[in-house]
Scaffold this motif. Structure first.
Motif, PDB file in Angstrom:
ATOM      1  N   SER A  95       0.833  -1.199   0.000  1.00 44.42           N
ATOM      2  CA  SER A  95       0.000   0.000   0.000  1.00 44.42           C
ATOM      3  C   SER A  95       0.871   1.254   0.000  1.00 44.42           C
ATOM      4  O   SER A  95       1.797   1.382   0.813  1.00 44.42           O
ATOM      5  N   GLY A  96       0.558   2.172  -0.895  1.00 41.37           N
ATOM      6  CA  GLY A  96       1.283   3.434  -0.962  1.00 41.37           C
ATOM      7  C   GLY A  96       2.554   3.392  -1.786  1.00 41.37           C
ATOM      8  O   GLY A  96       3.082   4.443  -2.151  1.00 41.37           O
ATOM      9  N   GLN A  98       4.741   3.105  -5.089  1.00 38.90           N
ATOM     10  CA  GLN A  98       4.468   3.543  -6.454  1.00 38.90           C
ATOM     11  C   GLN A  98       5.518   2.983  -7.414  1.00 38.90           C
ATOM     12  O   GLN A  98       6.615   2.614  -6.995  1.00 38.90           O
ATOM     13  N   PRO A 138       6.746   3.613   0.093  1.00 34.62           N
ATOM     14  CA  PRO A 138       5.865   4.696   0.561  1.00 34.62           C
ATOM     15  C   PRO A 138       6.570   5.761   1.393  1.00 34.62           C
ATOM     16  O   PRO A 138       6.321   6.952   1.210  1.00 34.62           O
ATOM     17  N   ASP A 161      -0.723   3.427  -6.690  1.00 30.22           N
ATOM     18  CA  ASP A 161      -0.763   2.603  -5.473  1.00 30.22           C
ATOM     19  C   ASP A 161      -0.610   1.154  -5.887  1.00 30.22           C
ATOM     20  O   ASP A 161      -1.528   0.550  -6.447  1.00 30.22           O
ATOM     21  N   GLN A 164      -3.112  -1.552  -4.581  1.00 28.86           N
ATOM     22  CA  GLN A 164      -4.406  -1.516  -5.248  1.00 28.86           C
ATOM     23  C   GLN A 164      -4.367  -2.295  -6.562  1.00 28.86           C
ATOM     24  O   GLN A 164      -5.291  -3.042  -6.884  1.00 28.86           O
TER      25      GLN A 164
END
Length: 488
Positions: A95-96, A98, A138, A161, A164
């Motif tokens: 999560s977070g 990139q 992140p 993200d 995701q």
């Protein structure tokens, strides 16, 4: 988990029965077909047969900082403790995080990327001479942004993200597909990325359903004891050419085994209506070279790359990069001696049971292969040797022209553009690759094929892309088959 050492008895099958002998003793009911005796079984006959039998960029461009201090894989609690079962390991959450595409046109950019990697702020996904894709952690977004802006390095965000994207990559099947699984007799769908059990079950199903053309054999076992299953499709004709295809060397490249199993399904299910170019070749498929790593990406770390051999180096890091472990020019450029690196070459040539099993198979079979294809992701490249350095084999013009034919067939079928060139020339040097090793054995047409896409999704290509990517690459494989059949 202890190292599994098991002696595999290799037996030649008499050449009177086979045109391309396989290794390993065949299981009952899996005998090779007599030459020129094969007719495609009809489905109504299959049920009777089964009822009477028991169920039985690059070559990935990884950043290695100076002095080979490559970034370690993401931390997993107790992951390097062999007493902890994979099922008990907490799944890594991205999560977070990139994924950015960073321009490397400035000569100073590579040094900066190496520095950020050594500080464990980023990890590399892949790239070429003009750009590199990096995973930015992140807690490092601000620092990496500032570092790139300070050096006036251009970049853009491809994945906002990562977790995701991972969550959306492999949705469950709908009810209609689940019903179709039950009717079909196996669970493979090519609308979903499947676990190893499904892949191996599908291979066994085909061997039972089409015993006159399909055989499945184990050529060795992984570090954790999982079978390395090779499926052969052959009508047994004398004079057939032979092609070897593998996938899943790198655990996180899920599209690779999906595409290879798609090829298997197409040839096995439609053999009676296939072209002579396909029928006149004995096809050998190893869909998952790295079964331990592949399963680990499903259970624990979606972005794991290496195998799962435990205990390398003073920090007891896990795994070696199987595509740096093959014996030809092992240990050279683009391969790390640092055990925690994602491109760790292993302790020696063929130190890993998975790569050694492939080597032993080729060493002990009398089959003369005309082509070797290894499917990876991502980037959309058709790469040929050499990868170990910026050099070319004597027949590089043949490899280039046939590569262009394959790329043209892919483009005409699905529209995807694949670049063609040598691994070292088009991308970067990377020693110890399986393609270089296969070429060193004298196999004429040897290619590493980096499948879709070019970075929008990278390693987490949604399952909805499986069939389009597989279809266009099947067209490329047919183009290669037509060339192979013309060889003397």
């Amino acid at each position: 988990m202890g190292t599994l050492t098991k002696t595999v008895v290799l037996l030649y099958v008499t050449s009177a029965v086979l045109c391309t002998p396989f290794v390993n003793q065949l299981q009952p009911g899996q005998e090779w077909p007599t030459r020129s005796s094969v007719k495609q079984p009809y489905h109504e006959l299959v049920q009777n047969e089964t009822d009477t039998k028991s169920d039985s960029v690059a070559t990935e461009v990884e950043v290695v900082a100076e002095e080979e201090k490559a970034p370690e894989e993401p931390e997993v609690p107790d992951d390097n403790n062999p007493k902890v079962l994979a099922e008990e390991v907490e799944r890594i959450d991205y999560s977070g995080a990139q994924v950015w595409k960073v321009s490397t046109k400035k000569s100073s950019t590579q040094r900066l990327i190496n520095q950020l990697a050594s500080e464990k702020l980023i990890a590399s996904w892949g790239g070429n001479h003009s750009a590199i894709d990096i995973l930015v952690k992140p807690n490092a977004l601000e620092n990496v942004t500032a570092a790139l802006k300070k050096k006036d390095v251009a970049y853009y965000v491809m994945i906002e993200d990562l977790q995701q994207r991972i969550n959306e990559e492999n949705p469950p099947l709908d009810e209609n597909e689940l019903e179709l699984q039950d009717r079909r007799g196996h669970r493979m769908t090519w609308k979903q990325y499947h676990r190893l059990e499904d892949i191996h079950g599908f291979m066994d199903y085909l061997a039972k359903t089409y015993p006159s053309i399909v055989s499945v054999n184990t050529i060795g076992k992984s570090y954790e004891g999982k079978e390395l299953k090779v499926l052969r499709i052959s009508d047994g004709k004398q004079g057939n050419k032979a092609v070897f295809i593998d996938g899943g060397i790198h655990a996180r490249e899920w599209i690779s085994p999906a595409v290879v199993t798609y090829f298997i399904n197409q040839f096995a299910e439609n053999f009676d209506v296939e072209s002579d170019d396909i029928k006149n070749i004995d096809w050998y498929f190893l869909p998952v070279v790295n079964p331990d790593g592949y399963e680990y990406t499903h259970k624990s770390d979606r972005l794991w790359r290496k195998n799962r051999k435990y205990g390398y180096g003073p920090s007891t890091c896990t795994g070696a990069d199987l595509n740096r472990n093959f014996g030809y020019r092992w240990g050279g450029k683009g391969a790390s001696s640092y055990p925690c690196s994602d491109i760790y070459r292993g302790s020696g040539p063929f130190s890993e049971p998975e790569s050694k099993a492939i080597s032993d198979f080729f060493k002990n079979t009398a089959t003369k292969f005309s082509a070797y294809l290894t499917y990876h992701s991502y980037g959309q490249y058709l790469l040929y040797p050499w990868g170990y350095d910026n050099a070319l084999p004597p027949d590089h013009k043949d490899l280039q022209s046939v590569g262009l034919l394959i790329a043209q067939a892919i483009r005409k079928t699905g529209g995807s553009e694949y670049k063609v060139g040598s691994s070292s020339g088009l991308l970067y040097p990377a020693a110890g690759g399986s393609d270089d090793w296969a070429k060193s054995l004298g196999i004429k047409y040897t290619y590493t094929i980096e499948l879709s896409d070019t970075g929008r999704y990278g390693f987490v290509l949604p399952a909805s892309y499986i069939e389009p990517v597989a279809r266009e690459n099947l067209a490329g494989l047919r183009a290669l088959a037509s060339v192979v059949n013309k060889l003397d």
